[in-house]
Scaffold this motif. Structure first.
Motif, PDB file in Angstrom:
ATOM      1  N   THR A 146     -10.090   0.685   2.643  1.00 21.54           N
ATOM      2  CA  THR A 146     -10.021   0.623   1.187  1.00 21.54           C
ATOM      3  C   THR A 146      -8.958  -0.386   0.760  1.00 21.54           C
ATOM      4  O   THR A 146      -9.163  -1.174  -0.169  1.00 21.54           O
ATOM      5  CB  THR A 146      -9.706   2.006   0.600  1.00 21.54           C
ATOM      6  OG1 THR A 146     -10.715   2.926   1.035  1.00 21.54           O
ATOM      7  CG2 THR A 146      -9.672   1.977  -0.905  1.00 21.54           C
ATOM      8  N   GLY A 147      -7.823  -0.386   1.455  1.00 19.89           N
ATOM      9  CA  GLY A 147      -6.778  -1.373   1.183  1.00 19.89           C
ATOM     10  C   GLY A 147      -7.254  -2.788   1.452  1.00 19.89           C
ATOM     11  O   GLY A 147      -6.949  -3.718   0.707  1.00 19.89           O
ATOM     12  N   LEU A 187       0.848  -1.192   0.000  1.00 21.01           N
ATOM     13  CA  LEU A 187       0.000   0.000   0.000  1.00 21.01           C
ATOM     14  C   LEU A 187       0.883   1.242   0.000  1.00 21.01           C
ATOM     15  O   LEU A 187       1.708   1.429   0.881  1.00 21.01           O
ATOM     16  CB  LEU A 187      -0.917   0.005   1.228  1.00 21.01           C
ATOM     17  CG  LEU A 187      -1.911   1.151   1.298  1.00 21.01           C
ATOM     18  CD1 LEU A 187      -2.930   1.040   0.164  1.00 21.01           C
ATOM     19  CD2 LEU A 187      -2.629   1.140   2.630  1.00 21.01           C
ATOM     20  N   PRO A 214      -0.212   5.013  -0.616  1.00 23.27           N
ATOM     21  CA  PRO A 214      -1.146   6.073  -0.998  1.00 23.27           C
ATOM     22  C   PRO A 214      -0.418   7.333  -1.438  1.00 23.27           C
ATOM     23  O   PRO A 214       0.725   7.574  -1.062  1.00 23.27           O
ATOM     24  CB  PRO A 214      -1.944   6.324   0.282  1.00 23.27           C
ATOM     25  CG  PRO A 214      -1.070   5.826   1.376  1.00 23.27           C
ATOM     26  CD  PRO A 214      -0.211   4.743   0.799  1.00 23.27           C
ATOM     27  N   LYS A 215      -1.105   8.119  -2.246  1.00 14.66           N
ATOM     28  CA  LYS A 215      -0.550   9.406  -2.666  1.00 14.66           C
ATOM     29  C   LYS A 215      -0.670  10.393  -1.522  1.00 14.66           C
ATOM     30  O   LYS A 215      -1.664  10.430  -0.821  1.00 14.66           O
ATOM     31  CB  LYS A 215      -1.321   9.953  -3.862  1.00 14.66           C
ATOM     32  CG  LYS A 215      -0.899   9.390  -5.180  1.00 14.66           C
ATOM     33  CD  LYS A 215      -1.727   9.991  -6.265  1.00 14.66           C
ATOM     34  CE  LYS A 215      -0.852  10.643  -7.277  1.00 14.66           C
ATOM     35  NZ  LYS A 215      -1.593  11.205  -8.386  1.00 14.66           N
ATOM     36  N   THR A 273      -8.302   4.656   4.631  1.00 15.59           N
ATOM     37  CA  THR A 273      -7.215   4.117   3.820  1.00 15.59           C
ATOM     38  C   THR A 273      -7.059   2.622   4.052  1.00 15.59           C
ATOM     39  O   THR A 273      -6.960   1.846   3.100  1.00 15.59           O
ATOM     40  CB  THR A 273      -5.895   4.842   4.134  1.00 15.59           C
ATOM     41  OG1 THR A 273      -6.070   6.236   3.891  1.00 15.59           O
ATOM     42  CG2 THR A 273      -4.753   4.317   3.287  1.00 15.59           C
TER      43      THR A 273
END
Length: 93
Positions: A71-72, A25, A27-28, A68
């Protein structure tokens, strides 16, 4: 065909959501750069609680990374389970 090392990595990811998220994972952040992401112990506990039950209510402060990790987790479930669907609903539409 997967090599033995690739198969081992696949099995580790398939059997442990925490391992998968910590390893893959990214994320931006607020820029186009990707950020490394490692779960805090309380986030790991959230994942364990989600696995226990069908419904869960989370009362938390903002910016705790709950969206986050969930969602992951949804991504993890879709990748490693046949016939698994996820729907994201925006009540503001």
């Amino acid at each position: 065909m997967r090599t033995d090392q690739e198969q081992l990595e696949w099995d580790l990811c398939k059997n442990d959501c925490t391992y998968f998220l910590n390893r893959y994972l990214q994320p931006k952040k607020y820029s186009p750069l990707l950020a490394d992401f490692y779960l805090y112990p309380f986030q790991e506990q959230v994942l364990k609680e989600v696995e226990k039950g069908e419904f869960i209510v989370i009362n938390t402060a903002r910016q705790m990374g709950i969206s986050t990790i969930l969602t992951g987790r949804a991504l993890w479930k879709m990748l490693f389970n046949d016939n698994y669907s996820v729907a994201f609903i925006n009540p503001n539409l």
